[in-house]
Enzyme design. Structure first.
Site, PDB file in Angstrom:
ATOM      1  N   ARG A 244       0.836  -1.186   0.000  1.00 36.48           N
ATOM      2  CA  ARG A 244       0.000   0.000   0.000  1.00 36.48           C
ATOM      3  C   ARG A 244       0.876   1.241   0.000  1.00 36.48           C
ATOM      4  O   ARG A 244       1.921   1.290   0.648  1.00 36.48           O
ATOM      5  CB  ARG A 244      -0.917   0.048   1.248  1.00 36.48           C
ATOM      6  CG  ARG A 244      -2.155  -0.831   1.178  1.00 36.48           C
ATOM      7  CD  ARG A 244      -3.141  -0.337   0.131  1.00 36.48           C
ATOM      8  NE  ARG A 244      -4.374  -1.097   0.095  1.00 36.48           N
ATOM      9  CZ  ARG A 244      -4.562  -2.232  -0.578  1.00 36.48           C
ATOM     10  NH1 ARG A 244      -3.563  -2.749  -1.271  1.00 36.48           N
ATOM     11  NH2 ARG A 244      -5.728  -2.833  -0.562  1.00 36.48           N
TER      12      ARG A 244
ATOM     13  N   GLU B  20      -2.848   7.731  -6.181  1.00 40.29           N
ATOM     14  CA  GLU B  20      -2.921   6.824  -7.315  1.00 40.29           C
ATOM     15  C   GLU B  20      -3.952   7.287  -8.345  1.00 40.29           C
ATOM     16  O   GLU B  20      -5.119   7.490  -7.977  1.00 40.29           O
ATOM     17  CB  GLU B  20      -3.254   5.406  -6.827  1.00 40.29           C
ATOM     18  CG  GLU B  20      -2.156   4.856  -5.941  1.00 40.29           C
ATOM     19  CD  GLU B  20      -2.470   3.500  -5.329  1.00 40.29           C
ATOM     20  OE1 GLU B  20      -1.547   2.879  -4.774  1.00 40.29           O
ATOM     21  OE2 GLU B  20      -3.642   3.074  -5.391  1.00 40.29           O
TER      22      GLU B  20
ATOM     23  N   HIS C 120      -0.962   0.250  -9.360  1.00 42.75           N
ATOM     24  CA  HIS C 120      -1.701  -0.590  -8.418  1.00 42.75           C
ATOM     25  C   HIS C 120      -2.463  -1.689  -9.154  1.00 42.75           C
ATOM     26  O   HIS C 120      -3.644  -1.939  -8.906  1.00 42.75           O
ATOM     27  CB  HIS C 120      -2.660   0.256  -7.575  1.00 42.75           C
ATOM     28  CG  HIS C 120      -2.991  -0.376  -6.251  1.00 42.75           C
ATOM     29  ND1 HIS C 120      -3.334   0.357  -5.138  1.00 42.75           N
ATOM     30  CD2 HIS C 120      -3.034  -1.680  -5.858  1.00 42.75           C
ATOM     31  CE1 HIS C 120      -3.580  -0.458  -4.115  1.00 42.75           C
ATOM     32  NE2 HIS C 120      -3.393  -1.699  -4.543  1.00 42.75           N
TER      33      HIS C 120
END
Length: 343
Positions: free
Chosen positions: A246, A275, A294
């Protein structure tokens, strides 16, 4: 619980069709797909009467008003069960849910194979300079193969921070590459770590000995900012840093300094503080950084597994059955009693 009274909501963000298929086949469960944007009044009205809520785990894709926090919970008095659509649950305030008697599940393990594979995609791309080679073949001339010489990972030491389902798969794969595996996980005893294919180590020893450090821990109060300037300085000179965990666990500015200064050889990053990161993010400009958006757990297979896991856990809870991936187990007696009271 009388399934005819079960009202389950999700937002209209992309979700593998398996979720709607499983919920749709369950007798008497009413599924509402609510707009994530454009009609907040309709979405609030739907959530206000919901017993169950499937919520996206993507913190930067989900508008804040649909996070499961104190404000939303106060508006949803009938909410009893929440399912986060991933292994992470950044969009759910678990403590607030526990206080409100709401059971929360995640989908730990459903995307473990994909994330583990992506870890090695990043690592090998960094070590073998794959992206750099691709770009130079497209844009440059007059360079030699030796100008793109990389490094093997065989015979190195891999340090895993976190040894849950994903970390365990990474450890298993590591042995096929001839890697020695160290792991630090404060939630596991030494025997469990050994049984999962790694040698237990303190974080300090892991940083000092590892040629590769890969993060597989959750983002919480104990891990936020864990990899700061001191942690990167404590890593072995010439080591590679990889994170598919993360954003927020590692300090991006500190990592940038460690890479620019030459202390670290490279980094493979799937997760970011924001992100996607902006195009001018300094880390993206470094040739020894391989970056993805991600997407470690974003494969057709993983998304299907996550959708199935979420749907099945929600239905189990609505039947009064304790689910396998319960994040706040202390609340289950309360949540089960609330569900039973609806019969």
């Amino acid at each position: 619980m009388n399934a005819r009274r079960a009202r389950l909501c999700r937002l209209d963000l992309w979700l593998d069709p398996a979720f709607d298929q499983i919920i749709g086949a369950a007798p008497g469960v009413a599924l509402s797909v609510l707009p994530v944007r454009g009609d907040d009044a309709r979405t609030r009205a739907g959530l206000r009467t919901a017993h169950a809520y499937h919520v996206s785990a993507a913190k930067d894709e989900l508008p804040r008003q649909w996070f499961v926090g104190p404000e939303l919970i106060a508006q949803c008095p009938e909410l009893m069960v929440v399912s986060s659509g991933g292994a992470g649950y950044d969009t759910v305030d678990v403590a607030a849910c526990t206080r409100a008697g709401i059971a929360v599940v995640n989908q730990a393990g459903a995307n473990a194979a994909s994330v583990a594979e992506h870890t090695y995609a990043l690592l090998l791309a960094v070590q073998r300079r794959v992206v750099e080679s691709h770009q130079r073949l497209r844009h440059d001339t007059g360079f030699s193969r030796e100008d793109l010489m990389g490094h093997e990972i065989h015979g190195g030491t891999l340090g895993l921070v976190g040894l849950g389902q994903i970390g365990t798969r990474v450890a298993q794969i590591a042995h096929g590459f001839g890697l020695r595996v160290l792991a630090h996980d404060p939630l596991l005893d030494d025997d469990t770590i050994r049984s999962r294919g790694a040698q237990p180590a303190t974080l300090a020893d892991l940083l000092a000995q590892s040629d590769i450090v890969s993060l597989h821990c959750p983002l919480d109060a104990s891990t936020r900012g864990l990899f700061d300037a001191r942690a990167f300085a404590a890593m072995k000179a010439g080591a590679v840093f990889v994170s598919t965990a993360r954003g927020g666990i590692h300090d991006e500015d500190a990592l940038l300094d460690a890479l620019r200064g030459g202390h670290l050889r490279g980094a493979g990053l799937d997760v970011w503080q924001h992100e996607p990161p902006p195009h001018d993010a300094p880390l993206l400009a470094l040739p020894n950084v391989v970056a993805t958006f991600h997407t470690a757990g974003v494969t057709h297979e993983a998304r299907r597994n996550v959708a199935r896991s979420s749907a099945n856990q929600l239905l189990a809870m609505l039947r009064g059955e304790r689910p396998p991936q319960l994040i706040n187990p202390e609340v289950w007696p309360i949540a089960a009693a609330r569900i039973a009271a609806l019969t």
